[in-house]
Motif scaffolding. Structure first.
Motif, PDB file in Angstrom:
ATOM      1  N   VAL A  25      -6.553   5.224  -4.844  1.00 45.10           N
ATOM      2  CA  VAL A  25      -6.032   4.591  -3.635  1.00 45.10           C
ATOM      3  C   VAL A  25      -4.772   5.331  -3.197  1.00 45.10           C
ATOM      4  O   VAL A  25      -3.882   5.601  -4.013  1.00 45.10           O
ATOM      5  N   PHE A  26      -4.696   5.654  -1.922  1.00 46.42           N
ATOM      6  CA  PHE A  26      -3.504   6.251  -1.331  1.00 46.42           C
ATOM      7  C   PHE A  26      -2.973   5.310  -0.267  1.00 46.42           C
ATOM      8  O   PHE A  26      -3.719   4.897   0.629  1.00 46.42           O
ATOM      9  N   ILE A  27      -1.700   4.939  -0.357  1.00 45.20           N
ATOM     10  CA  ILE A  27      -1.062   4.084   0.645  1.00 45.20           C
ATOM     11  C   ILE A  27      -0.282   4.983   1.583  1.00 45.20           C
ATOM     12  O   ILE A  27       0.733   5.573   1.195  1.00 45.20           O
ATOM     13  N   ASP A  28      -0.742   5.096   2.795  1.00 43.66           N
ATOM     14  CA  ASP A  28      -0.052   5.889   3.808  1.00 43.66           C
ATOM     15  C   ASP A  28       0.979   4.997   4.483  1.00 43.66           C
ATOM     16  O   ASP A  28       0.632   4.136   5.285  1.00 43.66           O
ATOM     17  N   GLU A  30       3.793   3.755   2.282  1.00 50.10           N
ATOM     18  CA  GLU A  30       4.085   2.829   1.191  1.00 50.10           C
ATOM     19  C   GLU A  30       5.555   2.422   1.116  1.00 50.10           C
ATOM     20  O   GLU A  30       5.904   1.528   0.352  1.00 50.10           O
ATOM     21  N   ALA A  31       6.426   3.033   1.901  1.00 52.48           N
ATOM     22  CA  ALA A  31       7.849   2.699   1.826  1.00 52.48           C
ATOM     23  C   ALA A  31       8.208   1.438   2.606  1.00 52.48           C
ATOM     24  O   ALA A  31       9.295   0.898   2.433  1.00 52.48           O
ATOM     25  N   GLY A  32       7.307   0.938   3.463  1.00 52.14           N
ATOM     26  CA  GLY A  32       7.583  -0.265   4.226  1.00 52.14           C
ATOM     27  C   GLY A  32       7.373  -1.530   3.409  1.00 52.14           C
ATOM     28  O   GLY A  32       6.896  -1.479   2.264  1.00 52.14           O
ATOM     29  N   THR A  33       7.702  -2.668   3.994  1.00 53.86           N
ATOM     30  CA  THR A  33       7.607  -3.944   3.277  1.00 53.86           C
ATOM     31  C   THR A  33       6.194  -4.220   2.787  1.00 53.86           C
ATOM     32  O   THR A  33       5.978  -4.556   1.618  1.00 53.86           O
ATOM     33  N   THR A  34       5.211  -4.069   3.669  1.00 52.23           N
ATOM     34  CA  THR A  34       3.824  -4.332   3.274  1.00 52.23           C
ATOM     35  C   THR A  34       3.348  -3.301   2.277  1.00 52.23           C
ATOM     36  O   THR A  34       2.686  -3.631   1.280  1.00 52.23           O
ATOM     37  N   GLY A  35       3.663  -2.023   2.505  1.00 55.36           N
ATOM     38  CA  GLY A  35       3.239  -0.968   1.588  1.00 55.36           C
ATOM     39  C   GLY A  35       3.796  -1.159   0.194  1.00 55.36           C
ATOM     40  O   GLY A  35       3.091  -0.992  -0.801  1.00 55.36           O
ATOM     41  N   LEU A  36       5.070  -1.521   0.111  1.00 55.02           N
ATOM     42  CA  LEU A  36       5.679  -1.770  -1.194  1.00 55.02           C
ATOM     43  C   LEU A  36       5.016  -2.950  -1.895  1.00 55.02           C
ATOM     44  O   LEU A  36       4.781  -2.922  -3.105  1.00 55.02           O
ATOM     45  N   GLY A  37       4.712  -3.999  -1.109  1.00 50.34           N
ATOM     46  CA  GLY A  37       4.054  -5.164  -1.695  1.00 50.34           C
ATOM     47  C   GLY A  37       2.672  -4.834  -2.217  1.00 50.34           C
ATOM     48  O   GLY A  37       2.265  -5.308  -3.288  1.00 50.34           O
ATOM     49  N   ALA A  70      -8.692  10.678  -2.011  1.00 55.49           N
ATOM     50  CA  ALA A  70      -8.726   9.240  -2.308  1.00 55.49           C
ATOM     51  C   ALA A  70     -10.075   8.622  -1.964  1.00 55.49           C
ATOM     52  O   ALA A  70     -10.771   9.078  -1.061  1.00 55.49           O
ATOM     53  N   ASP A  71     -10.420   7.575  -2.692  1.00 57.21           N
ATOM     54  CA  ASP A  71     -11.595   6.771  -2.360  1.00 57.21           C
ATOM     55  C   ASP A  71     -11.286   5.792  -1.236  1.00 57.21           C
ATOM     56  O   ASP A  71     -12.132   5.494  -0.404  1.00 57.21           O
ATOM     57  N   LEU A  72     -10.052   5.297  -1.230  1.00 55.55           N
ATOM     58  CA  LEU A  72      -9.633   4.291  -0.251  1.00 55.55           C
ATOM     59  C   LEU A  72      -8.215   4.601   0.189  1.00 55.55           C
ATOM     60  O   LEU A  72      -7.334   4.848  -0.643  1.00 55.55           O
ATOM     61  N   VAL A  73      -7.999   4.595   1.491  1.00 56.71           N
ATOM     62  CA  VAL A  73      -6.668   4.790   2.042  1.00 56.71           C
ATOM     63  C   VAL A  73      -6.230   3.496   2.718  1.00 56.71           C
ATOM     64  O   VAL A  73      -6.971   2.937   3.537  1.00 56.71           O
ATOM     65  N   VAL A  74      -5.033   3.031   2.383  1.00 55.29           N
ATOM     66  CA  VAL A  74      -4.442   1.852   3.003  1.00 55.29           C
ATOM     67  C   VAL A  74      -3.397   2.335   3.995  1.00 55.29           C
ATOM     68  O   VAL A  74      -2.458   3.042   3.619  1.00 55.29           O
ATOM     69  N   LEU A  75      -3.558   1.976   5.244  1.00 55.22           N
ATOM     70  CA  LEU A  75      -2.640   2.394   6.293  1.00 55.22           C
ATOM     71  C   LEU A  75      -1.601   1.300   6.530  1.00 55.22           C
ATOM     72  O   LEU A  75      -1.935   0.213   7.001  1.00 55.22           O
ATOM     73  N   CYS A  76      -0.349   1.588   6.187  1.00 53.73           N
ATOM     74  CA  CYS A  76       0.763   0.659   6.428  1.00 53.73           C
ATOM     75  C   CYS A  76       1.712   1.336   7.405  1.00 53.73           C
ATOM     76  O   CYS A  76       2.834   1.723   7.062  1.00 53.73           O
ATOM     77  N   ASP A 104      -6.621  -1.007   7.142  1.00 54.76           N
ATOM     78  CA  ASP A 104      -5.470  -0.861   8.023  1.00 54.76           C
ATOM     79  C   ASP A 104      -4.686  -2.155   8.106  1.00 54.76           C
ATOM     80  O   ASP A 104      -5.251  -3.226   8.348  1.00 54.76           O
ATOM     81  N   ALA A 105      -3.364  -2.052   7.917  1.00 54.92           N
ATOM     82  CA  ALA A 105      -2.513  -3.245   7.938  1.00 54.92           C
ATOM     83  C   ALA A 105      -1.816  -3.453   9.277  1.00 54.92           C
ATOM     84  O   ALA A 105      -1.066  -4.422   9.431  1.00 54.92           O
TER      85      ALA A 105
END
Length: 328
Positions: A25-28, A30-37, A70-76, A104-105
């Protein structure tokens, strides 16, 4: 709770490449509130989390490399940046190379028909739709509560789609970003603020669509002087409903819809309700506060704006998408 397997076996990419038995998993963002959570909560899942060099977080080539691995990317990310990232992944798919699935968040894709809406409890088939989707949009915090309350009543025929719905809500300040957090945490910070008084809040299209409304609801959000927590409240005149109903009837509909959920439940109504009681959890409580003699009711949803309203919902969706047991 085990939601079963997703469309691909754990650790196997669509193109057949095996990732050491663990999904990556890659969080694009990740430094924001949601990404950190999300990153903090990912420790509860058997996944490998990849991070980009902070100095290269805005480097398109570096981000593309991380996405391809990555298999899954989370966009924050902000909406515009999320659209750009989604376009990058679409280009990877078109080229026939490795491409991740997306969660996508932002609000960029929440009413896009090509993206699954990431509220598993919304319907009997929604969890399965999320599990098999290439692209999933994480719900907003306010819409999570509003849709949970309204959609079952509309589908049951008790609330007409064109009912003049009014939604009032209060959230902890942690969901407002760095500027709001700093304002509330400094000495003499604001005690309470109404906002969105232009009556065009970005969550309104999402609420309207997934609640099943044909008339745009009047939505007035607010921020209280507490870090985490949320209450969404919806007043109703029972005599204006599409079918005769009491408070108990409304509660019975909600209780039936969420009977099998381990995160969303219908609780007993009281005379007071604290907004931050579920802070630090991924739960949501629904209530019907009714005075049948006056033919009035107030529906409430209580949740953590950073839990079921953001990062907690994301972890639930990640688990579904990767075929993993969702952490309690």
């Amino acid at each position: 709770m085990d939601y079963g397997t997703g469309p691909y076996p754990l650790g196997v990419r669509e193109n057949g490449r095996i990732m050491d038995g663990q999904a990556t998993v890659f969080i694009d963002g990740e430094a924001g509130t949601t990404g950190l959570g999300i990153r903090q909560r990912l420790h509860a899942l058997p996944v490998a989390v990849r991070s980009i060099d902070p100095e290269r977080r805005k480097d398109a080539d570096a981000r593309r490399e991380m996405m391809e691995s990555a298999d899954l990317v989370v966009l924050c990310l902000p909406d515009a940046a999320s659209r750009e990232a989604a376009s990058m992944v679409a280009a990877m798919e078109a080229a026939g190379g490795p491409a991740p699935r997306l969660l996508d968040a932002s609000t960029a894709f929440r009413v896009d028909p090509d993206w699954a809406y990431g509220f598993p409890e919304m319907g009997a088939d929604q969890a399965a739709a999320i599990a098999t989707a290439r692209r999933v949009s994480n719900p907003g915090c306010y819409p999570t509560g509003a849709i949970a309350l309204l959609r079952p009543l509309v589908r049951a025929g008790l609330l007409a789609p064109d009912f003049p719905v009014t939604i009032n809500a209060v959230s902890g300040y942690s969901g407002g970003g760095r500027t709001m957090i700093e304002a509330h945490e400094r000495e003499g910070g604001p005690a309470f603020e109404l906002y969105g008084l232009g009556l065009d809040h970005k969550h309104v299209p999402e609420i309207t669509r997934y609640a099943g409304l044909s008339r745009t609801p009047l939505f007035v959000p607010s921020v209280g002087h507490f870090p985490q927590g949320m209450i969404v409240s919806i007043p109703l005149h029972l005599d204006m409903l599409a079918a005769p109903a009491t408070g108990a009837d409304l509660r019975a509909v909600l209780a039936d819809v969420y009977a099998g959920s381990d995160r969303v439940g219908v609780a007993e109504a009281g005379t007071t309700l604290d907004a931050d009681a579920l802070a630090g959890t991924d739960l949501m409580e629904l209530r019907v506060h009714a005075n049948d003699a006056r033919r009035q009711a107030v529906l409430t949803a209580r949740l953590d704006n950073l839990g079921k309203g953001a990062s907690g919902a994301a972890i639930q969706n990640i688990a579904l998408m990767l075929g993993l047991a969702s952490p309690a």
